[in-house]
Design an enzyme around this catalytic site. Structure first.
Site, PDB file in Angstrom:
ATOM      1  N   SER A 185       0.819  -1.213   0.000  1.00  0.00           N
ATOM      2  CA  SER A 185       0.000   0.000   0.000  1.00  0.00           C
ATOM      3  C   SER A 185       0.858   1.271   0.000  1.00  0.00           C
ATOM      4  CB  SER A 185      -0.969  -0.061   1.188  1.00  0.00           C
ATOM      5  OG  SER A 185      -1.933   0.940   1.079  1.00  0.00           O
ATOM      6  N   ASP A 349      -9.609  -2.739  -5.460  1.00  0.00           N
ATOM      7  CA  ASP A 349      -9.367  -3.793  -4.460  1.00  0.00           C
ATOM      8  C   ASP A 349     -10.153  -3.530  -3.178  1.00  0.00           C
ATOM      9  OD1 ASP A 349      -8.020  -1.783  -3.123  1.00  0.00           O
ATOM     10  OD2 ASP A 349      -6.053  -2.765  -3.160  1.00  0.00           O
ATOM     11  N   HIS A 381      -7.589  -5.382  -0.641  1.00  0.00           N
ATOM     12  CA  HIS A 381      -6.437  -4.521  -0.317  1.00  0.00           C
ATOM     13  C   HIS A 381      -5.527  -5.064   0.802  1.00  0.00           C
ATOM     14  CE1 HIS A 381      -4.290  -0.717  -0.374  1.00  0.00           C
ATOM     15  NE2 HIS A 381      -4.382  -0.685   0.933  1.00  0.00           N
TER      16      HIS A 381
END
Ligand SMILES: *[C@@H]1O[C@H](CO)[C@@H](O)[C@H](O)[C@H]1NC(C)=O
Ligand SMILES: *[C@@H]1O[C@H](CO)[C@@H](O)[C@H](O)[C@H]1NC(C)=O
Ligand SMILES: *[C@@H]1O[C@H](CO)[C@@H](O)[C@H](O)[C@H]1NC(C)=O
Ligand SMILES: *[C@@H]1O[C@H](CO)[C@@H](O)[C@H](O)[C@H]1NC(C)=O
Ligand SMILES: *[C@@H]1O[C@H](CO)[C@@H](O)[C@H](O)[C@H]1NC(C)=O
Ligand SMILES: *[C@@H]1O[C@H](CO)[C@@H](O)[C@H](O)[C@H]1NC(C)=O
Length: 401
Positions: A185, A349, A381
């Protein structure tokens, strides 16, 4: 010894040699919220009588389940929020609060968000376990590089200096094997910014590759949604409106807003009956939302999203798709920017829009280093960190060396 036995012996010894000398050590760089945080308190006032004013020592404050319950959550918010100064353009902790990121170099604080290793805080642990199974050793060939994820690169310059040393140290510790940066991320954006400021010759020597999971390369509409209404972190017990009080004080959230390199001025991000806001209207939007600091913090971070030239290293870009992800906020007629908007979804996601996850593909081709994209259907995610498809891919890349 027959020829075949000799050959097998040769293959085995080469493989062994290869493994002891050739494994590329891994440095884990977490995303927003992806590491432990510790606080020490010495406050002269608190917002609620149940809130502690002082603590004898540092204690774990991030995603500590005991602190995320009604009423106690108000103390938590008042301790983890930041105060922004629009003259110095920096943030600080509230008076009497000291926050630090524990365990630099150690993978443990990025494997587990809660030091008690409660499984609700499982983060890079599954990937680290898989690496250990194929010969990796924690603290030697698996390292961790956490940072204060509440802040954006403009206030994390120190991290980039420390990361460079950690990479060089890890390289030396592993018989001069170039390092793999394994990022999740927002950690991918931190790594990208780091690589952009290094010389190509340094990268060629020290960086074997970048493996990224769920990186919002071009930001995310989710960040705008959080500024508007907050986020409950997927928990049933947290209220997004309460969490928002803390979330909107974080410059990293302003850094994660959609990028004007990837959102067209013709696309409406926030729809009301009075005005339709596009990527060109963020300043007006934050003024109208009465969040002037969000705009100022966004301006502070624009320098770190302006350049999208390739990072100059081999990239493996793993991300999910086919999960509804907020793409537009639609307010009812007459509601202006109050109340609860309808969240219109698109592909992604669940947290990051598909176009942002796939933006790494722009680096492919030409004279750039190889870019491999691995889009995984329905890899959410965060859950992607424990997704067997992602783990198998990472293991095969690391062993294929
Ligand atoms: C580095 O090489 C030495 C011998 O050359 C070996 O003993 C050691 O195990 C190697 N270390 C790693 C982490 O591969
Ligand atoms: C706490 O703050 C007060 C002043 O507000 C100071 O006198 C005291 O030394 C501080 N205590 C610690 C342990 O830092
Ligand atoms: C800066 O902050 C001050 C005090 O909160 C405020 O009055 C001023 O309008 C702010 N300026 C900008 C450009 O946001
Ligand atoms: C890694 O190093 C840290 C700090 O020295 C230590 O506390 C931790 O136990 C080590 N982890 C392992 C798995 O050896
Ligand atoms: C905003 O966009 C919607 C949908 O395209 C449209 O129906 C509406 O009239 C627009 N509102 C304004 C104020 O332009
Ligand atoms: C997309 O997700 C739905 C369930 O939400 C599933 O039925 C469908 O097969 C998925 N599509 C792909 C391409 O995996």
């Amino acid at each position: 010894m027959s020829f075949t036995t000799n050959l097998i012996y040769l293959i085995i010894s080469c493989t062994t040699l290869h493994h002891s000398l050739g494994l590329s050590p891994v440095i884990l760089i977490p995303g927003d919220g992806g590491s432990q945080l510790e606080a020490r308190l010495n406050k002269s006032s608190v917002i609620h009588y149940i809130c502690a004013k002082t603590s004898a020592d540092y204690f774990n404050i991030w995603l500590n389940l005991e602190l995320l319950v009604p009423f106690v959550i108000d103390c938590w918010i008042d301790n983890t929020r930041l105060e922004y100064n629009n003259i110095t353009r920096t943030t600080k902790n509230p008076p009497g609060v000291d926050i630090r990121v524990p365990g630099w170099g150690n993978p443990e604080p990025v494997e587990w968000l809660d030091p008690s290793h409660d499984k609700s805080g499982a983060y890079f642990n599954t990937i680290a376990d898989a690496l250990v199974k194929v010969g990796y050793v924690r603290n030697i060939s698996i390292r961790g590089a956490p940072y204060d994820f509440r802040r954006a690169p403009n206030e994390n310059q120190d991290f980039f200096v420390k990361l460079k040393s950690l990479i060089e140290e890890t390289y030396t510790l592993n018989n001069k094997s170039a390092v793999t940066l394994l990022v999740h991320s927002m950690g991918g954006k931190m790594a990208f910014n780091f690589l952009q400021i290094q010389k190509q010759s340094w990268k060629d020597q020290y960086i074997r590759r970048l493996i990224s999971l769920s990186t919002p390369w071009a930001g995310s509409m989710k960040a705008l949604k959080v500024f508007a209404i907050g986020d409950d972190l997927g928990s049933l017990v947290l209220r997004e409106s309460i969490m928002r009080t803390q979330q909107i004080t974080c410059p990293s959230l302003a850094w994660l807003l959609p990028s004007s390199l990837f959102w067209k001025p013709s696309e409406v991000l926030v729809q009301t009956d009075k005005f339709n806001y596009t990527i060109k209207d963020l300043q007006k939007l934050f003024t109208d939302m009465d969040l002037p600091n969000a705009w100022e913090m966004h301006k502070d971070t624009q320098k770190y999203t302006a350049d999208f030239t390739p990072p100059g290293v081999e990239v493996h870009c793993i991300y999910g798709y086919n999960i509804t992800t907020v793409e537009r906020l639609v307010y009812k007629p007459g509601a202006w920017l109050d109340g609860y908007p309808q969240l219109v979804g698109g592909d992604g996601d669940g947290t990051v829009n598909a176009r942002s996850l796939a933006a790494c593909r722009r680096w492919a081709g030409g004279a750039a280093r190889p870019v491999t994209a691995l889009p995984l259907p329905n890899a959410e995610h965060l859950k992607i960190l424990h997704d067997q498809r992602a783990i198998d891919y990472i293991s095969s890349v690391m062993l294929g060396n």
